[in-house]
Write a protein that holds these residues in place. Structure first.
Motif, short mmCIF file in Angstrom:
data_model
loop_
_atom_site.label_atom_id
_atom_site.label_comp_id
_atom_site.label_asym_id
_atom_site.label_seq_id
_atom_site.Cartn_x
_atom_site.Cartn_y
_atom_site.Cartn_z
N UNK A 109 0.83 -1.21 0.00
CA UNK A 109 0.00 0.00 0.00
C UNK A 109 0.86 1.26 0.00
N UNK A 110 1.93 1.24 0.78
CA UNK A 110 2.86 2.37 0.79
C UNK A 110 3.52 2.51 -0.57
N UNK A 111 3.88 1.39 -1.18
CA UNK A 111 4.51 1.41 -2.50
C UNK A 111 3.59 1.90 -3.60
N UNK A 112 2.30 1.80 -3.41
CA UNK A 112 1.36 2.33 -4.39
C UNK A 112 1.24 3.85 -4.31
N UNK A 113 1.37 4.39 -3.11
CA UNK A 113 1.08 5.80 -2.90
C UNK A 113 2.33 6.68 -2.89
N UNK A 114 3.30 6.33 -2.07
CA UNK A 114 4.44 7.21 -1.86
C UNK A 114 5.27 7.54 -3.10
N UNK A 115 5.65 6.56 -3.91
CA UNK A 115 6.46 6.92 -5.08
C UNK A 115 5.74 7.86 -6.04
N UNK A 132 -12.94 -8.34 -5.83
CA UNK A 132 -13.26 -6.92 -5.90
C UNK A 132 -12.01 -6.08 -5.66
N UNK A 133 -11.14 -6.50 -4.73
CA UNK A 133 -9.88 -5.81 -4.48
C UNK A 133 -8.87 -6.05 -5.61
N UNK A 134 -8.93 -7.21 -6.20
CA UNK A 134 -7.96 -7.58 -7.23
C UNK A 134 -8.11 -6.75 -8.50
N UNK A 135 -9.32 -6.45 -8.89
CA UNK A 135 -9.57 -5.76 -10.16
C UNK A 135 -8.88 -4.39 -10.22
N UNK A 136 -9.06 -3.49 -9.24
CA UNK A 136 -8.37 -2.20 -9.36
C UNK A 136 -6.85 -2.31 -9.23
N UNK A 137 -6.38 -3.29 -8.49
CA UNK A 137 -4.93 -3.47 -8.37
C UNK A 137 -4.34 -3.86 -9.72
N UNK A 138 -5.00 -4.77 -10.43
CA UNK A 138 -4.52 -5.16 -11.76
C UNK A 138 -4.63 -3.98 -12.72
N UNK A 139 -5.67 -3.20 -12.60
CA UNK A 139 -5.85 -2.01 -13.43
C UNK A 139 -4.68 -1.04 -13.24
N UNK A 140 -4.28 -0.80 -12.00
CA UNK A 140 -3.15 0.08 -11.72
C UNK A 140 -1.86 -0.51 -12.28
N UNK A 141 -1.64 -1.80 -12.07
CA UNK A 141 -0.41 -2.43 -12.56
C UNK A 141 -0.30 -2.33 -14.08
N UNK A 142 -1.36 -2.64 -14.78
CA UNK A 142 -1.34 -2.58 -16.24
C UNK A 142 -1.17 -1.14 -16.71
N UNK A 143 -1.89 -0.23 -16.09
CA UNK A 143 -1.82 1.16 -16.50
C UNK A 143 -0.45 1.77 -16.26
N UNK A 144 0.17 1.46 -15.13
CA UNK A 144 1.46 2.07 -14.81
C UNK A 144 2.62 1.39 -15.51
N UNK A 145 2.47 0.17 -15.92
CA UNK A 145 3.50 -0.46 -16.74
C UNK A 145 3.36 -0.03 -18.21
N UNK A 146 2.13 0.33 -18.60
CA UNK A 146 1.88 0.60 -20.01
C UNK A 146 1.65 2.05 -20.33
N UNK A 147 0.44 2.38 -20.78
CA UNK A 147 0.19 3.70 -21.36
C UNK A 147 0.29 4.86 -20.38
N UNK A 148 0.01 4.69 -19.14
CA UNK A 148 0.05 5.78 -18.17
C UNK A 148 1.25 5.68 -17.25
N UNK A 149 2.35 5.27 -17.80
CA UNK A 149 3.58 5.10 -17.02
C UNK A 149 4.09 6.46 -16.55
#
Length: 109
Positions: free
Chosen positions: A41-47, A89-106
């Motif tokens: 959770x810290x790694x999602x927000x702080x960087x 339900x928790x998994x879906x937005x986490x995967x969305x963030x991972x795909x988005x930040x590795x890809x088009x919204x890096x």
């Protein structure tokens, strides 16, 4: 909040049977899992907020997604369908963030 409570108090929580898996695993595993979830959770927000090492955001999301996939598998094995839906339900937005930040919204230009 359950991460700071004694293990004996986690099992009979308000979630009832959903926390029953805690009785079936090593207490050190429960503590380590809690620590990894907090670090994720810290790694999602702080960087993203500080701009320091933004590559950690998709890595943290991938790590949390891996934890949630493990949670879904555990729920399937324990026949806990309602808790599994919450994990999905928790998994879906986490995967969305991972795909988005590795890809088009890096964060990396």
């Amino acid at each position: 909040m359950d991460r700071c409570r004694p293990l004996g108090r986690i099992v009979p929580s308000r979630w009832g049977r959903a926390q029953g898996w805690v009785k079936d695993v090593n207490p050190a595993f429960v503590r380590a899992l809690g620590a990894l979830e907090i670090l994720g959770a810290i790694g999602l927000i702080l960087p993203a907020v500080t701009g320091i090492a933004p590559i950690l955001v998709p890595l943290a999301a991938t790590g949390l997604a891996t934890i949630m996939v493990g949670a879904v598998i555990l729920r399937i094995r324990r026949h806990e369908a309602k808790a599994m839906l919450l994990d999905l339900f928790y998994l879906v937005p986490i995967v969305f963030v991972a795909i988005g930040r590795f890809g088009p919204e890096s964060f990396i230009s």
